[in-house]
Design a protein around this motif. Structure first.
Motif, PDB file in Angstrom:
ATOM      1  N   VAL A  92     -32.227 -17.927 -75.609  1.00  0.00           N
ATOM      2  CA  VAL A  92     -30.806 -17.574 -75.603  1.00  0.00           C
ATOM      3  C   VAL A  92     -30.038 -18.626 -76.394  1.00  0.00           C
ATOM      4  O   VAL A  92     -30.242 -19.833 -76.197  1.00  0.00           O
ATOM      5  N   ILE A  93     -29.155 -18.180 -77.266  1.00  0.00           N
ATOM      6  CA  ILE A  93     -28.321 -19.078 -78.068  1.00  0.00           C
ATOM      7  C   ILE A  93     -26.868 -18.689 -77.848  1.00  0.00           C
ATOM      8  O   ILE A  93     -26.478 -17.539 -78.085  1.00  0.00           O
ATOM      9  N   VAL A  94     -26.065 -19.626 -77.374  1.00  0.00           N
ATOM     10  CA  VAL A  94     -24.625 -19.419 -77.208  1.00  0.00           C
ATOM     11  C   VAL A  94     -23.926 -20.335 -78.204  1.00  0.00           C
ATOM     12  O   VAL A  94     -24.176 -21.543 -78.230  1.00  0.00           O
ATOM     13  N   GLY A  95     -23.078 -19.774 -79.037  1.00  0.00           N
ATOM     14  CA  GLY A  95     -22.417 -20.594 -80.044  1.00  0.00           C
ATOM     15  C   GLY A  95     -21.025 -20.090 -80.341  1.00  0.00           C
ATOM     16  O   GLY A  95     -20.653 -18.964 -80.003  1.00  0.00           O
ATOM     17  N   GLY A  96     -20.244 -20.957 -80.994  1.00  0.00           N
ATOM     18  CA  GLY A  96     -18.907 -20.561 -81.407  1.00  0.00           C
ATOM     19  C   GLY A  96     -17.883 -21.634 -81.174  1.00  0.00           C
ATOM     20  O   GLY A  96     -18.196 -22.787 -80.847  1.00  0.00           O
ATOM     21  N   ASP A  97     -16.630 -21.233 -81.332  1.00  0.00           N
ATOM     22  CA  ASP A  97     -15.487 -22.141 -81.180  1.00  0.00           C
ATOM     23  C   ASP A  97     -15.050 -22.107 -79.720  1.00  0.00           C
ATOM     24  O   ASP A  97     -14.393 -21.162 -79.289  1.00  0.00           O
ATOM     25  N   MET A  98     -15.403 -23.157 -78.989  1.00  0.00           N
ATOM     26  CA  MET A  98     -15.046 -23.218 -77.567  1.00  0.00           C
ATOM     27  C   MET A  98     -13.731 -23.945 -77.342  1.00  0.00           C
ATOM     28  O   MET A  98     -13.261 -24.056 -76.205  1.00  0.00           O
ATOM     29  N   ASN A  99     -13.133 -24.477 -78.413  1.00  0.00           N
ATOM     30  CA  ASN A  99     -11.843 -25.164 -78.303  1.00  0.00           C
ATOM     31  C   ASN A  99     -11.852 -26.243 -77.223  1.00  0.00           C
ATOM     32  O   ASN A  99     -10.837 -26.501 -76.584  1.00  0.00           O
ATOM     33  N   GLU A 100     -12.994 -26.864 -77.041  1.00  0.00           N
ATOM     34  CA  GLU A 100     -13.104 -27.907 -76.019  1.00  0.00           C
ATOM     35  C   GLU A 100     -14.233 -28.856 -76.368  1.00  0.00           C
ATOM     36  O   GLU A 100     -15.210 -28.475 -77.024  1.00  0.00           O
ATOM     37  N   TYR A 101     -14.100 -30.093 -75.922  1.00  0.00           N
ATOM     38  CA  TYR A 101     -15.152 -31.087 -76.099  1.00  0.00           C
ATOM     39  C   TYR A 101     -16.119 -31.010 -74.921  1.00  0.00           C
ATOM     40  O   TYR A 101     -15.710 -30.759 -73.781  1.00  0.00           O
ATOM     41  N   LEU A 102     -17.381 -31.258 -75.199  1.00  0.00           N
ATOM     42  CA  LEU A 102     -18.330 -31.359 -74.088  1.00  0.00           C
ATOM     43  C   LEU A 102     -18.004 -32.546 -73.197  1.00  0.00           C
ATOM     44  O   LEU A 102     -18.422 -32.594 -72.035  1.00  0.00           O
ATOM     45  N   ALA A 103     -17.238 -33.520 -73.741  1.00  0.00           N
ATOM     46  CA  ALA A 103     -16.799 -34.664 -72.929  1.00  0.00           C
ATOM     47  C   ALA A 103     -15.833 -34.236 -71.827  1.00  0.00           C
ATOM     48  O   ALA A 103     -15.667 -34.955 -70.839  1.00  0.00           O
ATOM     49  N   ALA A 104     -15.187 -33.086 -71.999  1.00  0.00           N
ATOM     50  CA  ALA A 104     -14.369 -32.513 -70.927  1.00  0.00           C
ATOM     51  C   ALA A 104     -15.319 -31.752 -70.003  1.00  0.00           C
ATOM     52  O   ALA A 104     -15.338 -30.518 -69.954  1.00  0.00           O
ATOM     53  N   ARG A 105     -16.112 -32.512 -69.288  1.00  0.00           N
ATOM     54  CA  ARG A 105     -17.241 -31.933 -68.559  1.00  0.00           C
ATOM     55  C   ARG A 105     -16.822 -30.909 -67.524  1.00  0.00           C
ATOM     56  O   ARG A 105     -17.517 -29.910 -67.302  1.00  0.00           O
ATOM     57  N   ALA A 106     -15.676 -31.138 -66.879  1.00  0.00           N
ATOM     58  CA  ALA A 106     -15.244 -30.200 -65.843  1.00  0.00           C
ATOM     59  C   ALA A 106     -14.950 -28.821 -66.420  1.00  0.00           C
ATOM     60  O   ALA A 106     -15.100 -27.809 -65.739  1.00  0.00           O
ATOM     61  N   VAL A 107     -14.550 -28.759 -67.690  1.00  0.00           N
ATOM     62  CA  VAL A 107     -14.192 -27.480 -68.305  1.00  0.00           C
ATOM     63  C   VAL A 107     -15.443 -26.690 -68.672  1.00  0.00           C
ATOM     64  O   VAL A 107     -15.557 -25.501 -68.370  1.00  0.00           O
ATOM     65  N   LEU A 108     -16.391 -27.327 -69.325  1.00  0.00           N
ATOM     66  CA  LEU A 108     -17.571 -26.617 -69.831  1.00  0.00           C
ATOM     67  C   LEU A 108     -18.802 -26.771 -68.940  1.00  0.00           C
ATOM     68  O   LEU A 108     -19.891 -26.337 -69.319  1.00  0.00           O
ATOM     69  N   ARG A 109     -18.634 -27.344 -67.760  1.00  0.00           N
ATOM     70  CA  ARG A 109     -19.779 -27.544 -66.859  1.00  0.00           C
ATOM     71  C   ARG A 109     -20.526 -26.251 -66.533  1.00  0.00           C
ATOM     72  O   ARG A 109     -21.760 -26.265 -66.439  1.00  0.00           O
ATOM     73  N   PRO A 110     -19.840 -25.112 -66.351  1.00  0.00           N
ATOM     74  CA  PRO A 110     -20.607 -23.889 -66.063  1.00  0.00           C
ATOM     75  C   PRO A 110     -21.664 -23.595 -67.120  1.00  0.00           C
ATOM     76  O   PRO A 110     -22.775 -23.163 -66.788  1.00  0.00           O
ATOM     77  N   LEU A 111     -21.359 -23.846 -68.386  1.00  0.00           N
ATOM     78  CA  LEU A 111     -22.327 -23.591 -69.450  1.00  0.00           C
ATOM     79  C   LEU A 111     -23.359 -24.702 -69.552  1.00  0.00           C
ATOM     80  O   LEU A 111     -24.557 -24.442 -69.717  1.00  0.00           O
ATOM     81  N   SER A 112     -22.899 -25.954 -69.462  1.00  0.00           N
ATOM     82  CA  SER A 112     -23.835 -27.071 -69.617  1.00  0.00           C
ATOM     83  C   SER A 112     -24.812 -27.157 -68.455  1.00  0.00           C
ATOM     84  O   SER A 112     -25.852 -27.809 -68.560  1.00  0.00           O
ATOM     85  N   SER A 113     -24.500 -26.487 -67.345  1.00  0.00           N
ATOM     86  CA  SER A 113     -25.418 -26.509 -66.205  1.00  0.00           C
ATOM     87  C   SER A 113     -26.582 -25.532 -66.372  1.00  0.00           C
ATOM     88  O   SER A 113     -27.587 -25.632 -65.666  1.00  0.00           O
ATOM     89  N   VAL A 114     -26.459 -24.597 -67.325  1.00  0.00           N
ATOM     90  CA  VAL A 114     -27.517 -23.599 -67.504  1.00  0.00           C
ATOM     91  C   VAL A 114     -28.125 -23.660 -68.903  1.00  0.00           C
ATOM     92  O   VAL A 114     -29.210 -23.126 -69.122  1.00  0.00           O
ATOM     93  N   LEU A 115     -27.449 -24.319 -69.839  1.00  0.00           N
ATOM     94  CA  LEU A 115     -27.924 -24.402 -71.218  1.00  0.00           C
ATOM     95  C   LEU A 115     -27.931 -25.848 -71.692  1.00  0.00           C
ATOM     96  O   LEU A 115     -27.340 -26.725 -71.063  1.00  0.00           O
ATOM     97  N   HIS A 116     -28.563 -26.078 -72.826  1.00  0.00           N
ATOM     98  CA  HIS A 116     -28.669 -27.416 -73.407  1.00  0.00           C
ATOM     99  C   HIS A 116     -27.839 -27.502 -74.684  1.00  0.00           C
ATOM    100  O   HIS A 116     -27.853 -26.567 -75.510  1.00  0.00           O
ATOM    101  N   ASP A 117     -27.165 -28.616 -74.868  1.00  0.00           N
ATOM    102  CA  ASP A 117     -26.463 -28.868 -76.119  1.00  0.00           C
ATOM    103  C   ASP A 117     -27.503 -29.053 -77.223  1.00  0.00           C
ATOM    104  O   ASP A 117     -28.378 -29.924 -77.128  1.00  0.00           O
TER     105      ASP A 117
END
Length: 638
Positions: A523-548
């Motif tokens: 599975v590949i998820v990509g695109g403009d998320m308008n957010e930094y991975l450093a804003a962990r609380a925002v993108l945590r749902p994705l980073s918890s199931v996928l790898h950067d």
């Protein structure tokens, strides 16, 4: 109308008859400034003296005697026509006026100054003030901006806008926090030695720089990257904005990495940020190379090894002037990837608000331009038409995400294309494969998370050898309505962060539902998320199931950027991969191709985003294939 702090009844009353106005208290500049963000003497009429260091059409700045307390600035803004008329640079003057706290906007920090001047007297002339040299006499801290940026993500923490800094008015801690550091220098004459620009000038000609002092996240180009590392992400509090020169000279045009001559000016606060206002504009000493190298990730002959490109093409319509440049980037710099994730594809009428939602002409114009630029590589394309004016962006533009692909390398799994309102979902087909109910199809498009924003497009693919993999192309809500990182609200307002958090959660839920059917799915998820991975609380749902993909590929932290804004080089365009891809033999390779962030000028960009290319394995190589092909010998440029 100037906006002043309301500091008690006496502050608002007329000064007529006020004993302090008739007999002003003689104080030092450092006493006016105090050791907090606001003056302890606000609202009082005082007499101060100092040497005039700078002048503009609204007033002057004076420098008093320095204190042993580094929290108390020895510089002060003197506002009013009387100062303009009677005070000259190099003169020691005494001034009588009201101590006030001024700000232009409700989220600005206050600027301590003297106004309502009643007396300006020149005591002596021809004085020279030695500026405080930043990095030598005082060095900006590299830690958090404010003690009130609480939470594991510091200035990017949720919830934000919890504390108004000026309401608390804390004692300054300039050796720990960036806002406190710059505040402790308010009004002083300072020098920025050996400055490096980190971005293009803004529309007013102001330039973010750092000087000859330690910084966090310095990338190879010379910019400052928001790092995604354990602990509190750096806010680049060590960078400072250089405003318009006080002598009327113009700041030079800069790009990321431009080296400038030393800058001497006065420290102030305006329009949401701390600034140095130069006495005269700096000169360019060195310009970085503008030749951007193409990606080294060329095509493979193995059907399981694919190259995925991602590019926000910035409001592209059939008549966009930048189509040919975007096509050249895809052809010459990305080497025509097997699949392109593209965002901000407008409808066939562009920004005209006329009910048109089809983007076939836009996409056809792009693939035709790529074919011409590449010497014959032909892409197919697909998108799902949105409802009119329901996906955000420019009214009438109907931007959406879309896929381009090379049919000799991959194909969509046969199925029915979805529409604007019907959700696709994973299911087990009769042949045992995981398919999508609509292919491609939108993910839960009626969910409230997607109100006024782009809906993700999921697709099931097969390689030339028949192996299946899955992609999701996203474009999350923008950061519109964010507050300045150097403003009153702490942590700063990260505009629509809660929406992006919800969007990440809906997307992650879909990925989990797919992986529940096939845990080993690619599975590949990509695109403009308008957010930094450093804003962990925002993108945590994705980073918890996928790898950067950056992390899997080992891209250095400071080189992970696709965008530049204010003082930050930042990655808001991401590619995330499932366990199967991250752990597969052969690995993942990532390159961010800086055709736009390294442009010669702001207007020289084709898009405000850089493209990214990822080379990965969507299925297992045949036994012995890696030894046969070799990672480098397998590459052919197409």
């Amino acid at each position: 109308m100037r906006n002043y702090a309301i500091l008690g009844v006496a502050y608002a009353l007329s000064l007529v008859g006020n004993a302090s106005a008739l007999n002003p208290k003689q104080v030092e500049v450092t006493e006016v400034q105090g050791h907090s963000f606001q003056s302890p003497l606000a609202g009082q009429v005082v007499e101060v003296s100092g040497i005039v260091t700078a002048k503009d059409r609204y007033g002057v700045w004076i420098q008093g005697d320095r204190s042993d307390d580094i929290r108390a600035s020895s510089g002060l803004r003197i506002y009013g026509s009387l100062a303009v008329k009677l005070a000259n640079v190099g003169s020691r003057i005494s001034v009588t006026g009201r101590v006030t706290e001024y700000r232009h906007d409700g989220n600005d920090l206050y600027l301590t100054e003297l106004d309502q001047l009643s007396a300006v007297e020149t005591q002596s002339t021809n004085h020279v003030v030695e500026p405080l040299v930043l990095g030598v006499n005082r060095t900006p801290p590299r830690s958090r901006l404010s003690s009130f940026d609480v939470g594991p993500d510091g200035w990017l923490s949720l919830p934000n806008n919890v504390t108004m800094l000026e309401s608390v008015n804390p004692a300054l801690r300039p050796e720990e926090f960036g806002l406190d550091f710059w505040e402790s220098l308010e009004g002083q004459l300072v020098t920025v030695p050996l400055p490096t620009a980190v971005n293009f000038p803004d529309r007013f000609g102001s330039v973010w720089v750092y000087g000859d002092w330690p910084v966090d996240g310095q990338n190879e180009r010379g910019g400052l990257t928001i790092l995604t590392n354990p602990g509190v992400p750096p806010a680049h509090s060590e960078a400072i904005l250089i405003g318009r020169a006080l002598d009327g000279t113009r700041n030079p045009k800069t790009m990321m990495g431009t080296k400038l001559s030393n800058i001497t000016g006065v420290m102030t606060y305006q329009y949401g940020n701390y600034y140095v206002l130069p006495l005269t504009a700096p000169e360019v000493l060195e310009v970085p190379a503008t030749d951007v190298l193409p990606s080294t990730l060329n095509s493979s002959i193995h059907p399981c090894q694919l190259r995925i490109g991602d590019y926000n093409v910035e409001n592209m319509s059939p008549r966009s002037r930048h189509i040919s440049r975007i096509a050249t980037h895809i052809a010459d710099y990305l080497h025509t990837p097997d699949i392109m994730f593209v965002q901000e594809i407008q409808d066939d009428s562009g920004p005209r608000d006329n009910g048109v939602v089809s983007a076939n002409k836009t996409l056809a114009a792009l693939v035709d331009a790529i074919k011409k630029a590449s010497g014959g590589v032909a892409y197919d394309f697909v998108n799902v038409e949105p409802e009119d004016n329901k996906d955000g962006g420019i009214p009438g533009g109907n931007i959406r995400v879309a896929y381009l692909w090379r049919p000799e390398r991959v194909s969509l799994v046969p199925g029915t294309i979805g529409n604007a309102t019907i959700a696709t979902r994973p299911l087990i087909a009769k042949n045992g494969y995981v398919e999508l109910s609509y292919n491609p199809g939108r993910i839960d498009p009626l969910h409230s998370a997607w109100e006024e924003t782009r809906k993700p497009l999921a697709a099931a693919w097969q390689t030339a050898a028949g192996e299946r993999f899955y992609t999701i192309n996203v474009h999350f809500s923008s950061k519109r309505d964010s507050s300045s990182a150097q403003g009153d609200a702490r942590p700063p307002v990260n505009g629509h962060a809660e929406h992006r958090q919800s969007q990440a959660n809906v997307t992650a839920t879909f990925v989990r539902s797919l992986l529940d059917f096939a845990p080993d799915a690619s599975v590949i998820v990509g695109g403009d998320m308008n957010e930094y991975l450093a804003a962990r609380a925002v993108l945590r749902p994705l980073s918890s199931v996928l790898h950067d993909a950056n992390e899997v590929a080992g891209v250095p932290l400071q080189e992970r950027y696709t965008y530049a804004y204010d003082q930050h080089a930042q990655e808001i365009d991401h590619v995330l991969v499932s366990n199967a891809i991250a752990e597969r033999e052969g690995g993942v390779e990532v390159e961010h191709v800086h055709v736009n962030t390294w442009a010669e000028s702001y207007g020289g960009r084709a898009s405000d985003h850089d493209p990214t290319i990822v080379r990965l394995w969507v299925c297992d190589p045949e036994a012995g294939a890696m030894g046969e092909l070799g990672v480098d010998r397998s590459q052919i440029v197409l």
